[in-house]
Each structure stands twice: as C-alpha cells, then as structure tokens.
Design a protein around this motif. Structure first.
Motif, mmCIF file in Angstrom:
data_model
loop_
_atom_site.group_PDB
_atom_site.id
_atom_site.type_symbol
_atom_site.label_atom_id
_atom_site.label_comp_id
_atom_site.label_asym_id
_atom_site.label_seq_id
_atom_site.Cartn_x
_atom_site.Cartn_y
_atom_site.Cartn_z
ATOM 1 N N ALA A 1 50.303 27.281 25.473
ATOM 2 C CA ALA A 1 49.121 28.088 25.171
ATOM 3 C C ALA A 1 48.458 28.527 26.473
ATOM 4 C CB ALA A 1 48.137 27.280 24.336
ATOM 5 N N GLU A 2 47.876 29.685 26.440
ATOM 6 C CA GLU A 2 47.135 30.163 27.604
ATOM 7 C C GLU A 2 45.862 29.332 27.745
ATOM 8 O OE1 GLU A 2 47.969 32.597 29.790
ATOM 9 O OE2 GLU A 2 49.893 32.705 28.761
ATOM 10 N N PRO A 3 45.466 28.993 28.974
ATOM 11 C CA PRO A 3 44.218 28.240 29.129
ATOM 12 C C PRO A 3 43.033 29.094 28.702
ATOM 13 C CG PRO A 3 45.079 28.924 31.267
ATOM 14 C CD PRO A 3 46.103 29.296 30.235
ATOM 15 N N PRO A 4 42.000 28.456 28.155
ATOM 16 C CA PRO A 4 40.839 29.240 27.726
ATOM 17 C C PRO A 4 40.135 29.853 28.926
ATOM 18 C CG PRO A 4 40.390 26.898 27.551
ATOM 19 C CD PRO A 4 41.839 27.042 27.909
ATOM 20 N N LEU A 5 39.513 30.986 28.703
ATOM 21 C CA LEU A 5 38.764 31.637 29.759
ATOM 22 C C LEU A 5 37.453 30.892 29.984
ATOM 23 C CD1 LEU A 5 39.228 35.356 28.679
ATOM 24 C CD2 LEU A 5 40.466 34.125 30.455
ATOM 25 N N ALA A 6 37.010 30.846 31.236
ATOM 26 C CA ALA A 6 35.733 30.216 31.546
ATOM 27 C C ALA A 6 34.615 31.080 30.983
ATOM 28 C CB ALA A 6 35.585 30.070 33.050
ATOM 29 N N PRO A 7 33.543 30.444 30.504
ATOM 30 C CA PRO A 7 32.438 31.250 29.972
ATOM 31 C C PRO A 7 31.779 32.051 31.090
ATOM 32 C CG PRO A 7 31.835 28.937 30.049
ATOM 33 C CD PRO A 7 33.288 29.025 30.412
#
Length: 62
Positions: free
Chosen positions: A17-23
């Motif tokens: 899975a792609e890592p989540p984007l930082a807020p």
C-alpha cells in the motif's frame, strides 16, 4: 473437478500500500485542531514537546 485457475502474478501477489500523505498543517480543520490542542496544553504533531524532551533527556533510572 477442474484444476484451479490462477491469474497472472499481478493478481496473485498483493502490492504494498502507498504510505498515507502527511496532513497539510495549513488545512483549516487541522490548523484549528492544532490551535485548540496548543491552547489546552496538549502535544501537537510537529511541535516540540518540552515535557517529553525533558523526560527523554534524563538518564535511565531517574
């Protein structure tokens, strides 16, 4: 009974899975939440926490 059919290796093996984007710290909802947490004396991601830094800098056993 027919032999099981296997798809291509792309179908057989899952992809990471792609890592989540930082807020975005400038996003209105995040900025408001960070402001409320700072006013309440809570730790805020991305902001140095002097209490934690003091505890973490102590020698072990103190």
């Amino acid at each position: 009974m027919p032999a099981p059919r296997w798809g291509s290796s792309e179908e057989t093996f899952p992809h990471a899975a792609e890592p989540p984007l930082a807020p975005d710290p400038e996003a209105p909802i995040y900025a408001e939440l960070a402001r409320l947490w700072l006013e309440a004396g809570r730790a805020v991601p991305g902001v140095p926490d002097p209490v934690w830094e003091g505890l973490a800098s102590r020698p072990p056993g103190m």
